[in-house]
Design a protein around this motif. Structure first.
Motif, PDB file in Angstrom:
ATOM      1  N   LEU A   1      39.630  44.836  85.801  1.00 47.81           N
ATOM      2  CA  LEU A   1      38.876  43.700  86.337  1.00 47.81           C
ATOM      3  C   LEU A   1      39.849  42.664  86.894  1.00 47.81           C
ATOM      4  CD1 LEU A   1      36.305  43.340  83.404  1.00 47.81           C
ATOM      5  CD2 LEU A   1      35.892  44.368  85.665  1.00 47.81           C
ATOM      6  N   ARG A   2      39.824  42.470  88.200  1.00 49.01           N
ATOM      7  CA  ARG A   2      40.743  41.539  88.859  1.00 49.01           C
ATOM      8  C   ARG A   2      40.389  40.076  88.526  1.00 49.01           C
ATOM      9  NH1 ARG A   2      43.109  38.143  90.530  1.00 49.01           N
ATOM     10  NH2 ARG A   2      44.554  37.919  92.275  1.00 49.01           N
ATOM     11  N   ASP A   3      39.106  39.861  88.116  1.00 50.82           N
ATOM     12  CA  ASP A   3      38.658  38.499  87.810  1.00 50.82           C
ATOM     13  C   ASP A   3      38.435  38.313  86.307  1.00 50.82           C
ATOM     14  OD1 ASP A   3      36.500  40.198  87.680  1.00 50.82           O
ATOM     15  OD2 ASP A   3      35.080  38.802  88.593  1.00 50.82           O
ATOM     16  N   GLY A   4      39.362  38.863  85.493  1.00 48.40           N
ATOM     17  CA  GLY A   4      39.254  38.741  84.039  1.00 48.40           C
ATOM     18  C   GLY A   4      39.207  37.276  83.610  1.00 48.40           C
ATOM     19  N   CYS A   5      38.621  37.024  82.446  1.00 48.37           N
ATOM     20  CA  CYS A   5      38.457  35.647  81.948  1.00 48.37           C
ATOM     21  C   CYS A   5      39.800  35.075  81.493  1.00 48.37           C
ATOM     22  CB  CYS A   5      37.475  35.655  80.782  1.00 48.37           C
ATOM     23  SG  CYS A   5      37.259  34.024  80.057  1.00 48.37           S
ATOM     24  N   VAL A   6      40.104  33.861  81.931  1.00 48.74           N
ATOM     25  CA  VAL A   6      41.387  33.238  81.540  1.00 48.74           C
ATOM     26  C   VAL A   6      41.372  32.797  80.071  1.00 48.74           C
ATOM     27  CG1 VAL A   6      41.910  32.419  83.886  1.00 48.74           C
ATOM     28  CG2 VAL A   6      40.738  30.881  82.285  1.00 48.74           C
ATOM     29  N   PHE A   7      40.188  32.846  79.465  1.00 50.72           N
ATOM     30  CA  PHE A   7      40.087  32.459  78.048  1.00 50.72           C
ATOM     31  C   PHE A   7      39.893  33.660  77.121  1.00 50.72           C
ATOM     32  CE2 PHE A   7      38.301  28.447  80.097  1.00 50.72           C
ATOM     33  CZ  PHE A   7      39.517  27.769  80.010  1.00 50.72           C
ATOM     34  N   LYS A   8      40.193  34.865  77.630  1.00 45.79           N
ATOM     35  CA  LYS A   8      40.043  36.067  76.804  1.00 45.79           C
ATOM     36  C   LYS A   8      40.904  35.960  75.543  1.00 45.79           C
ATOM     37  CE  LYS A   8      38.824  40.328  79.090  1.00 45.79           C
ATOM     38  NZ  LYS A   8      39.315  41.418  79.919  1.00 45.79           N
ATOM     39  N   GLU A   9      40.364  36.427  74.425  1.00 44.01           N
ATOM     40  CA  GLU A   9      41.068  36.326  73.131  1.00 44.01           C
ATOM     41  C   GLU A   9      42.333  37.187  73.090  1.00 44.01           C
ATOM     42  OE1 GLU A   9      39.979  34.798  70.197  1.00 44.01           O
ATOM     43  OE2 GLU A   9      37.865  34.317  70.568  1.00 44.01           O
TER      44      GLU A   9
ATOM     45  N   LYS B   1      42.731  32.113  73.697  1.00 40.61           N
ATOM     46  CA  LYS B   1      41.832  31.724  72.600  1.00 40.61           C
ATOM     47  C   LYS B   1      41.589  30.216  72.530  1.00 40.61           C
ATOM     48  CE  LYS B   1      45.627  31.827  69.195  1.00 40.61           C
ATOM     49  NZ  LYS B   1      46.638  31.552  70.204  1.00 40.61           N
ATOM     50  N   ASN B   2      42.360  29.438  73.306  1.00 40.61           N
ATOM     51  CA  ASN B   2      42.194  27.980  73.289  1.00 40.61           C
ATOM     52  C   ASN B   2      40.995  27.495  74.102  1.00 40.61           C
ATOM     53  OD1 ASN B   2      44.855  27.338  71.937  1.00 40.61           O
ATOM     54  ND2 ASN B   2      45.530  28.513  73.714  1.00 40.61           N
ATOM     55  N   GLY B   3      40.410  28.374  74.918  1.00 42.44           N
ATOM     56  CA  GLY B   3      39.323  27.953  75.814  1.00 42.44           C
ATOM     57  C   GLY B   3      38.066  27.549  75.050  1.00 42.44           C
ATOM     58  N   PRO B   4      37.212  26.715  75.677  1.00 45.68           N
ATOM     59  CA  PRO B   4      35.986  26.245  75.027  1.00 45.68           C
ATOM     60  C   PRO B   4      34.903  27.321  74.948  1.00 45.68           C
ATOM     61  CG  PRO B   4      36.123  25.405  77.277  1.00 45.68           C
ATOM     62  CD  PRO B   4      37.402  26.145  77.026  1.00 45.68           C
ATOM     63  N   PHE B   5      34.976  28.323  75.822  1.00 44.20           N
ATOM     64  CA  PHE B   5      34.024  29.444  75.850  1.00 44.20           C
ATOM     65  C   PHE B   5      34.726  30.584  76.559  1.00 44.20           C
ATOM     66  CE2 PHE B   5      32.956  26.134  79.067  1.00 44.20           C
ATOM     67  CZ  PHE B   5      33.600  26.716  80.135  1.00 44.20           C
ATOM     68  N   ARG B   6      34.083  31.715  76.625  1.00 42.09           N
ATOM     69  CA  ARG B   6      34.721  32.853  77.305  1.00 42.09           C
ATOM     70  C   ARG B   6      33.696  33.904  77.690  1.00 42.09           C
ATOM     71  NH1 ARG B   6      36.426  31.798  72.821  1.00 42.09           N
ATOM     72  NH2 ARG B   6      38.465  31.252  73.611  1.00 42.09           N
ATOM     73  N   GLY B   7      34.129  34.754  78.642  1.00 42.19           N
ATOM     74  CA  GLY B   7      33.333  35.914  79.014  1.00 42.19           C
ATOM     75  C   GLY B   7      34.285  37.076  79.177  1.00 42.19           C
ATOM     76  N   VAL B   8      33.806  38.162  79.771  1.00 37.97           N
ATOM     77  CA  VAL B   8      34.700  39.301  80.020  1.00 37.97           C
ATOM     78  C   VAL B   8      35.399  39.079  81.361  1.00 37.97           C
ATOM     79  CG1 VAL B   8      34.798  41.796  80.430  1.00 37.97           C
ATOM     80  CG2 VAL B   8      33.294  40.865  78.651  1.00 37.97           C
ATOM     81  N   ASN B   9      34.592  38.783  82.386  1.00 33.32           N
ATOM     82  CA  ASN B   9      35.154  38.475  83.711  1.00 33.32           C
ATOM     83  C   ASN B   9      34.223  37.496  84.412  1.00 33.32           C
ATOM     84  OD1 ASN B   9      33.144  40.458  84.103  1.00 33.32           O
ATOM     85  ND2 ASN B   9      34.048  41.043  86.061  1.00 33.32           N
ATOM     86  N   CYS B  10      34.700  36.904  85.496  1.00 32.68           N
ATOM     87  CA  CYS B  10      33.939  35.827  86.140  1.00 32.68           C
ATOM     88  C   CYS B  10      32.581  36.279  86.657  1.00 32.68           C
ATOM     89  CB  CYS B  10      34.763  35.204  87.263  1.00 32.68           C
ATOM     90  SG  CYS B  10      36.156  34.247  86.647  1.00 32.68           S
ATOM     91  N   ARG B  11      32.545  37.476  87.274  1.00 36.54           N
ATOM     92  CA  ARG B  11      31.277  37.896  87.883  1.00 36.54           C
ATOM     93  C   ARG B  11      30.149  38.042  86.868  1.00 36.54           C
ATOM     94  NH1 ARG B  11      33.332  43.088  90.255  1.00 36.54           N
ATOM     95  NH2 ARG B  11      35.122  42.419  89.049  1.00 36.54           N
ATOM     96  N   SER B  12      30.509  38.444  85.643  1.00 40.82           N
ATOM     97  CA  SER B  12      29.445  38.696  84.656  1.00 40.82           C
ATOM     98  C   SER B  12      29.302  37.534  83.657  1.00 40.82           C
ATOM     99  CB  SER B  12      29.780  39.971  83.882  1.00 40.82           C
ATOM    100  OG  SER B  12      30.963  39.754  83.113  1.00 40.82           O
TER     101      SER B  12
END
Ligand SMILES: NC(=O)c1ccc[n+]([C@@H]2O[C@H](COP(=O)([O-])OP(=O)(O)OC[C@H]3O[C@@H](n4cnc5c(N)ncnc54)[C@H](O)[C@@H]3O)[C@@H](O)[C@H]2O)c1
Length: 447
Positions: free
Chosen positions: A292-300, A248-259
């Motif tokens: 998803l192997r490329d999940g977002c490192v900023f996921k909540e 949750k500390n990230g400046p933005f986020r997505g679900v995974n890198c590809r999308s």
């Protein structure tokens, strides 16, 4: 300096203990020749196929054969079978595999929090177990594994590959040779970089309920090294930790890198499709389980810590100051053993912009005396440990265990219990007694 000799008493004790934590030697066939070991594996992901699957097929075809592979993802288990180049049946039902293939040996390489299910059921269904670290993720599952091993008379081997690297073995040897006298304290600091360290926050490891947090998933490797180097067991742990960078500390986020709409601005962007092996194992099999192997490192939802520090007190009186950081510019660690006669410093640089030498060093400083540098040549695969460990398990199970590197369920337990205790200490703010977790009483001197 007497650095590479053991006392005779030590040597006899260690070679007598050779079989501790090692699975039984192969059975004989009708012609008096050793029958091939019947091996099954549950969890056919990256580690299962890369450390155990393909290498075992290539290196030990004369003495071992895969009789079954199981994974909850039907696509991945089929991909694994092809990657390993074997023709054994594949399963998504573990008990069906055990019933139909009757393995002597079961390799457990699933998600950490599920290990206990397969270790316990595997022993109940007649197999000895080779499990990846961590043995399990909480104290209740740990106790259940220890009880099942006793009840079934089968054997659990925990694959602590870190013990087998030549550099760490040399440290063990120096400590046993009384080079710095009685070890009174240890400073141990481990750095995961923004590539490998970040990867824990992309994958299933990001949830405590899967990995037990990095206290268990990652640091238990380090706690095992401490237990082994000190030849003693942990008595209490007090810890602090926080999640301050990922999640949750990230400046933005997505679900995974590809999308992700933030691909171009995110320093952690990772294109999994550039890696053929990861694509075949995970991307091509997302349709079966949604993983998803490329999940977002900023996921909540990330709920593991990204910085950790602990003070551990050992039954032999040694104190350890430990830390783990997960967003360093380079990967590696620093360790120092303080003794009554001197100090041993060692460090490993595994990646990064620093000059990488073809050897790792150990610095031995004698109180009121000289300083010596020992150079240990580097090797591939967790410092060379992976190949040596495989050889010990499959080719040479009866080889004398001079450096006491084979690890059984007690070693597996003592390593995770420090991590489980640390996690509990962070939550409660109180120190945790290791004995209170499972009733296992720490030994001052192991052996
Ligand atoms: N010793 C080491 O240096 C080292 C290095 C990497 C991983 N590991 C360990 O290896 C294990 C596997 O890690 P990985 O990186 O290969 O992960 P991974 O995600 O690539 O593989 C895990 C596999 O287990 C399967 N799985 C999960 N739950 C299951 C269940 N209930 N039944 C059947 N299959 C199930 C998944 O579908 C996946 O294929 C972990 O315990 C990890 O800690 C050890």
């Amino acid at each position: 300096m007497k650095t590479n000799s053991f006392s005779r008493r030590d040597f006899v004790r260690r070679t007598t203990l050779a079989a501790a934590g090692v699975i039984a030697a192969p059975k004989m066939n009708a012609f008096g020749k050793a029958a091939k070991r019947r091996v099954a594996m549950v969890g056919t992901g990256h580690r299962g196929t890369g450390m155990w699957g393909s290498p075992v097929v290539k290196e030990f075809a004369d003495i071992a054969e895969f009789v079954g592979l199981c994974d909850k993802n039907p696509g991945r288990v089929e991909t694994a079978r092809k990657m390993m180049n074997v023709s054994c049946p594949t399963f998504t039902d573990f008990e069906k595999m055990m019933r139909e293939t009757k393995p002597d040996l079961l390799i457990v390489t699933t998600v950490d929090a599920t290990h206990h299910e397969f270790i316990i059921k595997g022993m109940e269904m007649g197999a000895d177990i080779i499990t990846e670290k961590p043995m399990t993720t909480d104290e209740t599952k740990c106790r259940a594994i220890l009880d099942a091993e006793k009840r079934t008379g089968r054997k659990v081997t925990v694959t602590f590959n870190y013990r087998y690297s030549p550099h760490r073995q040399k440290i063990y040897e120096l400590l046993r040779a009384d080079t710095i006298g009685k070890i009174t304290s240890v400073d141990f600091h481990w750095y995961l970089d923004t590539r490998h360290g970040a990867d824990y926050f992309r994958r299933w490891h990001r949830l405590k309920e899967n990995s037990g947090s990095l206290w268990v998933h990652k640091a238990s490797h380090h706690f095992d090294l401490l237990n082994w180097w000190l030849e003693s067991e942990p008595e209490t742990v007090y810890a602090n930790a926080a999640l301050e960078h990922y999640g949750k500390n990230g400046p933005f986020r997505g679900v995974n890198c590809r999308s992700c709409p933030h691909k171009s601005e995110c320093k952690f962007f990772f294109d999994v499709t550039r890696d053929k092996r990861l694509t075949a194992l995970y991307v091509d099999n997302e349709k079966h389980d949604g993983y998803l192997r490329d999940g977002c490192v900023f996921k909540e939802d990330i709920n593991i810590y990204d910085k950790m520090a602990a003070t551990i007190h050992y039954a032999n009186g040694a104190n350890v100051s430990y830390s783990l950081t997960t967003y360093s510019p380079y990967e590696g660690y620093r360790i120092a053993f303080n003794g009554t006669k001197g100090r041993i410093d060692a460090w490993i640089k595994e990646s990064g912009a620093m000059t990488l030498e073809p050897y790792d060093e150990i610095m031995v400083s004698h109180n009121f005396g000289k300083v010596e540098y020992i150079k240990v040549p580097q090797s591939e695969g967790h410092g060379g440990g992976d190949a040596i460990l495989r050889d010990k398990i499959f080719r040479n199970p009866n080889k004398p265990d001079t450096y006491r590197q084979s690890a059984g369920s007690r070693d597996g337990a003592m390593a995770i219990l420090v991590g489980i205790g640390a996690r509990k200490s962070v939550e409660s703010g109180q120190p945790v007694r290791i004995e209170d977790l499972t009733g296992l009483r720490p030994l001052a001197v192991k052996g």
